[in-house]
Design an enzyme around this catalytic site. Structure first.
Site, PDB file in Angstrom:
ATOM      1  N   LYS A 102       0.852  -1.184   0.000  1.00  0.00           N
ATOM      2  CA  LYS A 102       0.000   0.000   0.000  1.00  0.00           C
ATOM      3  C   LYS A 102       0.892   1.240   0.000  1.00  0.00           C
ATOM      4  O   LYS A 102       1.926   1.264   0.669  1.00  0.00           O
ATOM      5  CB  LYS A 102      -0.891  -0.021   1.248  1.00  0.00           C
ATOM      6  CG  LYS A 102      -1.947   1.050   1.302  1.00  0.00           C
ATOM      7  CD  LYS A 102      -2.819   0.862   2.546  1.00  0.00           C
ATOM      8  CE  LYS A 102      -3.963   1.856   2.615  1.00  0.00           C
ATOM      9  NZ  LYS A 102      -4.811   1.632   3.811  1.00  0.00           N
ATOM     10  N   SER A 133      -9.767   1.245   2.776  1.00  0.00           N
ATOM     11  CA  SER A 133      -8.945   2.097   1.948  1.00  0.00           C
ATOM     12  C   SER A 133      -7.864   1.356   1.171  1.00  0.00           C
ATOM     13  O   SER A 133      -7.334   1.887   0.207  1.00  0.00           O
ATOM     14  CB  SER A 133      -8.285   3.154   2.827  1.00  0.00           C
ATOM     15  OG  SER A 133      -7.357   2.547   3.730  1.00  0.00           O
ATOM     16  N   SER A 154      -9.868  -1.184   6.864  1.00  0.00           N
ATOM     17  CA  SER A 154      -9.263  -0.921   5.555  1.00  0.00           C
ATOM     18  C   SER A 154      -8.470  -2.084   4.962  1.00  0.00           C
ATOM     19  O   SER A 154      -8.026  -2.000   3.813  1.00  0.00           O
ATOM     20  CB  SER A 154      -8.351   0.303   5.625  1.00  0.00           C
ATOM     21  OG  SER A 154      -9.123   1.478   5.633  1.00  0.00           O
TER      22      SER A 154
END
Lengths: 98, 498
Positions: free
Chosen positions: B78, B153, B177
């Site tokens: 990420k 997310s 997330s």
């Protein structure tokens, strides 16, 4: 505490948060933050008499010996600055004093 | 060529010489190139660096050196995890040019285990969002249905694994997330116990809630990744001294007598029919495997959303104060002779997207004089009551299960105008962060394809559904054992047909 949020409130919070909002953002956030806060007000109905606060779930000893050790080189620390002076090891900012 | 779906199989193929790390890396890079125009899962790919690392792994093997547990495994990160010398943006304009001067601890650990980092994945800006639509680089698309959100997310990391770009990706989970996008993309997503994994080098969102964890296609790979990532780190004072168990050894397949808590009242309202059917079917699978289903109550869980959004925004407003146009990232070019505060506030208005500003505003408000006690302090107290609920529930149960998301993946654009509606869909994930407990989302079925509508042809959309297993503090072992036993008893496809 019941929440009625005005554009002036939003301007005050924006100043505290160092955010220069556009007129459109001020209108939008006044409405949206009022909606969210009105929803969040339900926590105020919970009886929390004598209940301690949980700011952190995994509190444990975090002390360590204060021993010096290597850290980032100053030139590396300054390398990402939008207005840096790596050779001098400085960040430049707009004039603060007169 | 080994498929890019199993970290363990890839390592095995490399160790036994059936595949080279360079070939595996090339295959991963090719797959990313092939799928990224449709999915937008990657913000940037670091092909040259990845191929060098892969060649080094092949060199290690040739020299007879021992290979690490993730030797040659392509991994995506990420884009809020720092890799020294590799652009790291948190999908924000304000960090568009940021090049970290150090590695996150999880990056050091992955590379020490032989993993090959291939790129940085798209996400909601500063990990704030549930749909990946808050990225400055555009939304990620769900590999199962590209008109829909992959969740957020960590949407790019979930999509990258589902689309077979990599067998392992890391995300961060502050309010769901990792688990929610795993559910939306039909893969496994694990949020470790708070303190299990060092956050050094993770761009902070809400420090009492943030944890880093893996996306994989199997529980066994998640256990392998967790073992690699876990442990005390002097660079993160919240990381725990708790011993790291042999998570892989916990996957015995035997869950006879394990007490599985089901919060029936909590999951009775507002859950989509397809999600409910899949969850109820999962309970039967667990029962048939020998687990004992136990009814539990979590009376304060209904307050989890307001408590979470009061606390996470307060912490975010403080953490994001550091982005001010001085030390890194964007500075407003419109500033010449204005004051320092004008430079700060204009830079932040230009650099942050709408959701990040909204959260900074909300957090600043609830911490401000006159509102602190009524909102922030109150939320911290209800958080204590929520922890007591879970403590009580764990006296009767060894794990707790519930749907990961009350709804299947929704259509892009569907909720962007109403932030509160977006927040409400986080109901089943946020309490795990507020309590610090570990949770893992695993696939448990699909929605039925919608019936054909006149003039639109037949819809073939089958959308993944997941459920989560929640464990006691630092007892990821039991949690993973239950998830693995469920996985062995079922056979849901883990890779999307893109």
């Amino acid at each position: 505490v019941s929440t009625s949020l005005t554009v002036q409130d939003v301007e005050r919070i924006a100043r505290l948060a160092n955010l220069e909002l556009t007129a459109h953002e001020k209108q939008l956030f006044t409405r949206q933050l009022a909606d969210i806060l009105a929803y969040a007000e339900q926590v105020q109905a919970v009886d929390t008499t004598g209940v301690p606060a949980t700011a952190h779930v995994n509190a444990h000893g975090v002390e360590r010996p204060d021993a010096p050790k290597p850290s980032l080189r100053v030139s590396d620390a300054v390398a990402n600055a939008p207005d840096g002076a790596p050779d001098a090891g400085l960040f430049r900012v707009p004039r603060v004093i007169g | 060529m080994t498929a890019l779906t199993s970290a363990r199989e890839i390592r095995e193929a490399i160790v036994t010489g059936k595949a080279s790390a360079v070939d595996v890396c090339r295959a991963s890079l090719a797959r990313i190139e092939q799928t990224n125009p449709a999915l937008n899962a990657f913000n940037h790919v670091i092909a040259e660096r990845a191929l060098e690392r892969a060649a080094a792994i092949d060199g290690q093997r040739a020299s007879g050196a021992a290979l690490g547990p993730l030797a040659g495994v392509p991994v995506a990160l990420k884009d809020n995890l720092c890799v020294k010398g590799v652009r790291t943006t948190a999908s924000s304009k304000i960090l568009d040019t940021f090049i970290p001067p150090y590695d996150a601890t999880v990056v050091e650990k992955l590379e020490a285990a032989g993993a090959v980092i291939v790129g940085k994945t798209n996400c909601d800006e500063f990990a704030m969002g549930s749909s990946n639509e808050n990225s400055a680089y555009g939304p990620v698309r769900n590999p199962w249905a590209t008109t829909r959100t992959p969740g957020g997310s960590s949407g790019g990391s979930a999509a990258a694994v589902a689309a077979q770009c990599v067998p392992l990706a890391l995300g961060s989970d502050t309010g769901g997330s990792i688990r929610q996008p795993a559910s939306f993309c039909g893969v496994v997503g694990l949020k470790p116990t708070y303190g299990r994994v060092s956050r050094y080098g993770l761009l902070a969102f809400a420090s009492s809630l943030d944890q880093i964890g893996p996306f994989t296609t199997s529980v066994a790979d998640a256990a392998l990744a967790l073992a690699t990532l876990s442990g005390r780190d002097a660079m993160d004072s919240t990381s725990s001294e708790e011993p790291v168990a042999d998570f892989a050894a916990a996957l015995t397949g035997d869950i006879r007598g394990v007490r599985v808590g089901v919060p029936r009242a909590f999951v009775s309202d507002g859950v989509d029919d397809a999600v409910r059917r899949a969850f109820d079917a999962a309970l039967i699978v667990l029962r048939d495997a020998g687990a004992t289903l136990v009814d539990i109550e979590l009376p304060y869980a209904r307050y989890a959303i307001p408590v979470y959004y009061l606390i996470c925004t307060a912490e975010a407003s403080s953490n994001l104060a550091r982005y001010d146009g001085v030390k890194y990232g964007h500075r407003s070019p419109a500033v010449k002779d204005e004051s320092l505060t004008t430079m700060y506030s204009r830079t932040r208005d230009e650099g942050f997207g709408a959701e990040v500003k909204r959260r900074i505003m909300l957090g600043t408000y609830v911490l401000s004089a006159g509102y602190y006690d009524a909102f922030y302090l109150k939320a911290l107290q209800v958080r204590t009551l929520l922890r007591r609920d879970y403590d009580q529930a764990f006296t009767k149960s060894d794990v707790i299960v519930m749907p990961t998301s009350p709804i299947p993946p929704f259509t892009l654009g569907e909720k962007t105008d109403d932030p509160l509606q977006m927040y409400l869909a986080d109901i089943f994930t946020v309490s795990v962060n507020l309590t610090g407990l570990p949770g893992v989302s695993i696939p448990c079925g699909f929605t039925e394809p919608a019936p054909p509508r006149p003039g639109q042809g037949e819809s073939s959309e089958k959308l993944p559904i997941g459920f989560q297993v929640i464990g006691r503090m630092f007892d990821e072992s039991t949690m993973l054992r239950v998830a693995d036993a469920y996985e062995r008893a079922t056979n849901w496809p883990r890779t999307a047909p893109v």
